[in-house]
Structures are given as C-alpha cells and as structure tokens.
Design an enzyme around this catalytic site. Structure first.
Site, short mmCIF file in Angstrom:
data_model
loop_
_atom_site.label_atom_id
_atom_site.label_comp_id
_atom_site.label_asym_id
_atom_site.label_seq_id
_atom_site.Cartn_x
_atom_site.Cartn_y
_atom_site.Cartn_z
N ASP A 173 0.83 -1.21 0.00
CA ASP A 173 0.00 0.00 0.00
C ASP A 173 0.87 1.26 0.00
O ASP A 173 2.08 1.21 0.29
CB ASP A 173 -0.88 -0.04 1.26
CG ASP A 173 -2.17 0.75 1.13
OD1 ASP A 173 -2.29 1.54 0.17
OD2 ASP A 173 -3.04 0.59 2.00
N ASP A 222 -10.80 2.28 -3.28
CA ASP A 222 -11.40 2.00 -1.98
C ASP A 222 -12.92 2.06 -2.09
O ASP A 222 -13.64 1.61 -1.20
CB ASP A 222 -10.92 3.01 -0.93
CG ASP A 222 -9.58 2.59 -0.35
OD1 ASP A 222 -9.20 1.42 -0.49
OD2 ASP A 222 -8.90 3.46 0.23
C1 DGJ Z 1 -5.84 1.96 1.92
C2 DGJ Z 1 -6.25 0.75 1.14
O1 DGJ Z 1 -6.78 1.12 -0.08
C3 DGJ Z 1 -7.24 -0.05 1.96
O2 DGJ Z 1 -7.67 -1.16 1.23
C4 DGJ Z 1 -6.60 -0.47 3.26
O3 DGJ Z 1 -5.54 -1.36 2.99
C5 DGJ Z 1 -6.09 0.75 4.00
N1 DGJ Z 1 -5.25 1.57 3.19
C6 DGJ Z 1 -5.34 0.36 5.24
O4 DGJ Z 1 -4.78 1.43 5.86
#
Ligand code: DGJ
Length: 713
Positions: free
Chosen positions: A471, A533
C-alpha cells in the site's frame, strides 16, 4: 519486423506500420503511424510530404516537419520533446541522425520496468541522433513485436561534451500526427472516483496537458491517454493509445499547431524536474507504449491487455489463476484479535475461499492510523502467536496467508522515526507535511531502500506468507529538490525488483489508498492492483469500465463488500456486488462471520461460479457493450480467444417503469457456432447472439445485474 531500406525505416506490427525516414538534412521524420501499408516505395509521397511542408518557400523550417524527437528553436517553435541547457547557456539543439541499428530483443532501460520479450518476437530500432555543436546525443529506441500493433518508445540522453549540461525536460516519446480532427480521451478522478473517462475535442492553439505532479502516478490523472479520430467509437475508427510505464509524476501533452497537425508527447512531468548531466553521463527516460487501432477503442484496449499480460507483468502469477480471498479490512478495520482473524479465516475456508489477507494494524503499536508505520515487527498484544504462528494456523486450515505492508511510509510516532528522523522527506528546514498522520521515507537514499528491503524480507522469510498487499497512502507534498520525484521513483523500483526477485512465489498486489497508483510500472511487479477503496458496485461500474480501457481485466482487483457501502452508503444486492466483481481478481472484504446462513449460501454459489470463470477472465478478450458514462446500462463481455466461451455481464443502473431495454448484441463469437446458456440450457446461434442480440429481463429494482455464461456446443 523492422526494416531499414535506404533512408526509410519501416516498423511493422500485426496490422500497423510505423514508418520514418531521414531527409537529406539528416532529420528523423515520421511518415506514417497507422494502418499497415503494403507498398514500400514511398519516395513519391515523401517528396510530396516535404514539398508541402516547405511552405516558407526558400526557408527550410522544422516548424512544419513531423519530427520524431523535436528540439525547441532553430526553426521549430512548437513544444519540444526535450530541453537541455548547454554550456552556452541556451537550450537550443538540432539533432541529426548519426546511426541506425536494428537489434533483436528489447531496449536498454536502466532501473525502470519496461516491456520484456515474452515470446522472443521483439525487435528494437536504435536511432542515435546527435548535435555535435553542443555535444549531445540522443538514442531513440523503438521496440515492435510481430504479434502486436504497438511501438514501445524510450530515449537515452548522453552528454558527449566536456562540460556539464542540465536537462529541463525529456519526454519518452513525441509523435507528430497529420492534420485531422482529433479528440483526446483521458482518465481523471480522485480518491473513490478513480479514472473517470473524459473525451475532449482538440482545437488549434489549445494545449491539453494531462499531467500529475502529486508524487505517484495518482488518483487524479492516469498515465494513459487516447487520441481518437473524430467519430471513432468502441468498434470503429482510428485510435492511438499512449501508456507510460512509470509510477511517478507524468505528463502527456497534446497541442494542435497553426496548420492543424497534432504533436503529442508523453513522459516524466517537466514540472519540478531538472537533471544534471555530467560529461559522459546518461539519462534514461521511462518507456511509453504507443498502440494504434483502426477498429476503435475496444480493439485498442484488447491490444494493451494482450501486450501487458504477456510482456509487462513479470510475476510468476501473471499467467496463473489467483486465489479467491477474504481481506479483513472492511470487516474489522484496526479492531481485531488473533481469535477474531482465525474465526474469519475458518469461515472463509468453509465457503470455499483460498486466501486470507490480514490488512493494516498488525505491527508496532498500531491501533489506528496515527502510529507505527516503519516499525515492521508484530504486535504480540494483538497477535500472541506472532505473524509466523498466525500464518501457520491459517495455512493449516488449507488457506494461503497474505499480509499488508505500507513500506514507503513512516509515522512520526514510531521507533523508526525516533531513530532516523532524517529519513523522512523534508524540504530543508521546513517541517514535513503530514497526510493521514504519516510522512514519506526518502527513497532516493540507499540506506532507506535497504532498510525497507530488509524489514519486509525479514517478515516474508519468517512466515508462510503467499501474498503481499503493498500500500501507499498519501501524496508527496514535499519535493526537496528538482527532479526528486524521479529519484524517489527509481528507489521504489529498486525496492520492488529486489523484493519481488527474492520472493518470486509471493503474489504481490499493488495499492495506493485504493487506486492511486494503478499504472504499468506497478503492474510490471505486481500483477493485480486494488482498483479503488470505493467498492460500491454502482460506482465500480464506471471505475472498472474505464480502468479496462488500458489495463487487463484480471489485473483489476475487485471485492464484494458490505451493504450499505462504507464509502457512499449505497444499498445494493449481494448479487449485484458479486456480478460486478466477477470482472476482476475476485474476493470478499467484509465480516463473513456475521452473515446470515442464506447469504453465506449465496456467497458459496458465487465462489463456486467464479472458480469456473476465472481462467476466462484471466485470458479472454474484453468487449465493452454498453457504456455507463452515456447510458443507463453498463455491459461487458469476456470471450475466450478460441471464441467458444463468453461471459456476459449487464447492469441496468436505475430501474425504469415500463422500460424499453435494447437487445444486447454480443461480440467476438463465431457466428457459425451454437452456444448454450450454461444456466438455463437455452441454445442460440453465434449469429443470433451477435447480429440480432438478446433481451435481458432485469427486474424492477435499481442496479439490477445479470450474468450469463455461453459455451459453444
Ligand atoms: C488503503 C487501502 O486502499 C485499503 O484497502 C486499506 O488497505 C487501508 N489503506 C489500510 O490502511
């Protein structure tokens, strides 16, 4: 195939030609990029072309020549492909062809991902251009593959003088297209609304600069742009694609000149960029993949999907089916215990899932997003058995185990930051800007990259980890020096190539606060990327539809999440959520331990179904049938290459009373074959499915979806 015939250079793909020639002054000019030309004696046309261009009668002006890597000044006053300040203090250059060479294989790329030679059918042209007065050489690389209508371009700038030079800009590719009516299509958005599609007419004098200078390739602008001849649509017309294999600040600039010709350039964003080139020094640009389709946007997408599946994604997992996963993030966020995770994993196993992913919150003292990034050691209070113990228990259940990392970041509240405050990016004396309470580590420094490689490798070697979610949750607000973002991006690639090289069996998934770094640079190392997201099925229609313009369907990570959706509060049926998510690497991200039996049974059926279609989704050809940007419907189809199977997805977005739904016509089937609807047993001729079409009974509710699999009998 590449052929040098006198002064003419012919690059041929499956059905396109890219033809250049060297005129008597030594300029490298573009003659044609488009549908394949059979006739190879172009001399008459070249003369016509140059005569027409010599509009200033006795004055030779590069201002109207279709150049391959134009400089500014010395007669061409359009936007240049590069600007280099020389020892005389000006940025004027005049590049003449010095040598031409054809090599088998691909172009040299230093420290950056690029297309590789998956099937051994790649050939590369190296055209070295030089300006002897200032001592600058530019090597242009053009790679073509027999099977594709693509040309991968990059440039290497070399200082062959004995004084330093400064590069102010250096695009990877520049293309001068002839007078025509063009429209530019780009993909812009924000967190939760990634890659919305925009189409704009290009008019003389207007400069369209599709650029991002936010640190990564970005939620805001994707490094993929199309130029369509006016009227071109999904199935018809000439369309050019420009896709940059790069994860940092990028720019694609298009400008129609005074005579109606279009110059389009793609590469590193010149904003905040500067690179010192010492005598003997070289600068490599990233690679830009240009594709041409004479059969509309759909065929262009299929071209990118094929080339990226075969020649970009290096992971062992690229051609393998991916495990169906349960990710705990939206099910628990930071609030989990080992017991809770194990109960989720057991439930996942019971319903047929194959991978359990532990997301954010397992390390340091992290119980929310204010601390511990950088401290990549397990939080034993939450996970008494450690990551190795948890991984053991989960793999004992018969599942793969996956883990989340955000290695490029540090929280001020972390042991790492307390030990190395100077490792965070900052601009001189200024306090670094925090976002999501975090700072970015300075990847331009070797010791920082080494720390990340070591910290991540230690965890990966210590436990049975088969999957990593990588991430990156913020933009780069501080640029300590000009050109910094490129140095950072090179550091990121060094880390990625080292770690993915050391752990070749691990499946890596890219992520950046959702889909903030969905680009070919990331795809080169990680064959699937978290798309957004925003996992609401209705929002995902547009997001997935436009992401598929360039990126293979199976690289698009898709999860079924809870309803009401956590991002936009929308309520959708479980069927709708799964039907949309089937077009991607499929999984679930909700607390399945709290779901009623009836829903779990439905999920079991979905999982069983996905297992039967995932190779089709992985290897098939995508056809987009109805556009959610311009209609109340969104439909797509994935057909197998042998045309014997097809998966049709269709959504009627809002319910309409007494509706007049159009028949859906499938594409890419064999009209002479007969196909059975595998669910109902109804049989249709391929001709009926494609030329007459079928009507779908959606039912009377919003976001009604239908998914039908057809199989040849
Ligand atoms: C952003 C990601 O897009 C989410 O899926 C998740 O992993 C969060 N970060 C966790 O902080």
């Amino acid at each position: 195939m590449i052929k040098i015939d006198g002064n003419t250079i012919i690059l041929r793909g499956r059905s396109m030609s890219y033809i250049m020639y060297v005129n008597e002054c030594g300029d490298l000019l573009n003659f044609h990029f488009g549908r394949q030309l059979a006739d190879e004696d172009y001399s008459a046309m070249k003369r016509e072309c140059e005569e027409k261009l010599g509009y200033t009668s006795n004055v030779r002006s590069l201002d109207v020549y279709p150049q391959e890597y134009p400089a500014y000044g010395h007669s061409d006053l359009r936007d240049p492909a590069f600007e280099v300040v020389n020892r005389f203090g000006n940025a004027v250059a005049e590049l003449k062809v010095k040598s031409l060479k054809v090599m088998s294989g691909t172009a040299p790329m230093e420290g950056m991902p690029s297309l590789f030679n998956g099937s051994g059918d790649a050939q590369t042209l190296e055209a070295v251009l030089s300006d002897e007065i200032i001592g600058l050489e530019v090597a242009l690389y053009y790679t073509v593959f027999d099977g594709y209508d693509a040309v991968a371009r990059s440039a290497v700038l070399r200082n062959v003088s004995d004084s330093a030079m400064t590069i102010l800009s250096a695009y990877s590719a520049s293309l001068d297209l002839p007078v025509n009516d063009y429209e530019i299509i780009h993909f812009a958005g924000a967190w939760g609304r990634e890659r919305e599609m925009y189409r704009t007419k290009l008019t003389t004098g207007m400069k369209a600069e599709i650029e991002n200078a936010r640190g990564g390739s970005g939620h805001q602008i994707n490094p993929f742009v199309m130029v369509a001849e006016e009227g071109a649509d999904e199935d018809h017309g000439g369309v050019y694609g420009f896709s940059l294999i790069y994860s940092g600040n990028h720019s694609t600039a298009a400008k129609v000149d005074q005579f109606g010709a279009l110059r389009i350039e793609q590469g590193i964003n010149p904003r905040q960029f500067r690179w010192e080139l010492e005598p003997g020094g070289e600068f490599y640009t990233p690679q830009s993949v240009l594709c041409y389709s004479c059969e509309g946007i759909g065929a262009l997408s299929r071209e990118y999907h094929d080339i990226y599946r075969r020649d970009l994604m290096r992971s062992k997992w690229a051609g393998k089916t991916r495990p169906l996963l349960l990710n705990n993030w939206e099910g628990t966020y930071f609030d989990f215990t080992e017991e809770k995770l194990l109960s989720m994993a057991k439930a996942a196993k019971d319903i047929g899932l194959e991978l359990f992913v532990l997301d954010d919150g397992w390390f340091g003292k992290r119980n929310d997003d204010t601390s511990s990034l950088g401290d990549w050691f397990v939080n034993y209070e939450k996970l008494p058995s450690g990551i190795d113990g948890l991984a053991e228990k989960i793999t004992d259940l018969g599942l793969m185990f996956g883990l989340w990392f955000e290695p490029e970041m540090v929280n001020a509240d972390s042991e790492l930051y307390r030990a190395h405050p100077d490792w965070a990016i900052r601009v001189g004396e200024r306090e670094p800007v925090e976002a999501r309470n975090q700072l970015i580590l300075d990847l331009s420094r070797d010791e920082v990259c080494e720390y990340i490689i070591e910290a991540v490798s230690k965890i990966l070697s210590s436990a049975k980890i088969g999957y990593v979610k990588w991430d990156m949750n913020r933009q780069m607000a501080d640029m300590p020096c000009l050109g910094y973002n490129h140095k950072y991006t090179l550091g990121f690639y060094k880390i990625m190539s080292t770690i993915t090289g050391s752990f070749p069996d691990v499946l890596f998934e890219g992520c950046s606060a959702g889909g903030g770094r969905f680009d070919p640079g990331v795809l080169a190392y990680m064959p699937q990327i978290w798309t957004s997201d925003n996992s609401d099925a209705a929002a995902r229609l547009k997001i997935q539809y436009s992401t598929s313009m360039c990126y293979p369907v199976y690289s698009i990570s898709t999860h079924v999440t809870a309803s009401p959706n956590h991002q936009n509060g929308r309520v959708t049926r479980l069927k709708t959520r799964a039907d949309v998510a089937f077009a991607g690497t499929f999984g679930y991200e909700l607390d399945i331990t709290k779901m009623p039996e009836e829903e779990l049974n439905e999920i079991k059926r979905q999982i069983k179904f996905d297992k039967t279609i995932r190779t089709l989704v992985r290897d098939g050809d995508l056809y987009r049938l109805q556009d959610p940007y311009t209609s109340n419907y969104c439909s797509w189809e994935i057909a197998s290459k042998d045309r014997r199977r097809a998966l049709l997805f269709s959504c009627k977005i809002l319910s309409v009373a007494n509706s007049k739904d159009k028949r859906i016509k499938l594409k890419g089937l064999d009209p002479s074959l007969r196909y059975v609807n595998t669910l109902t047993g109804e049989v249709y001729g391929g001709d009926v499915l494609m030329y007459r079409g079928i009507r779908i009974d959606y039912g009377t509710y919003d976001f009604a979806t239908e998914i039908i699999e057809f199989s040849a009998i």
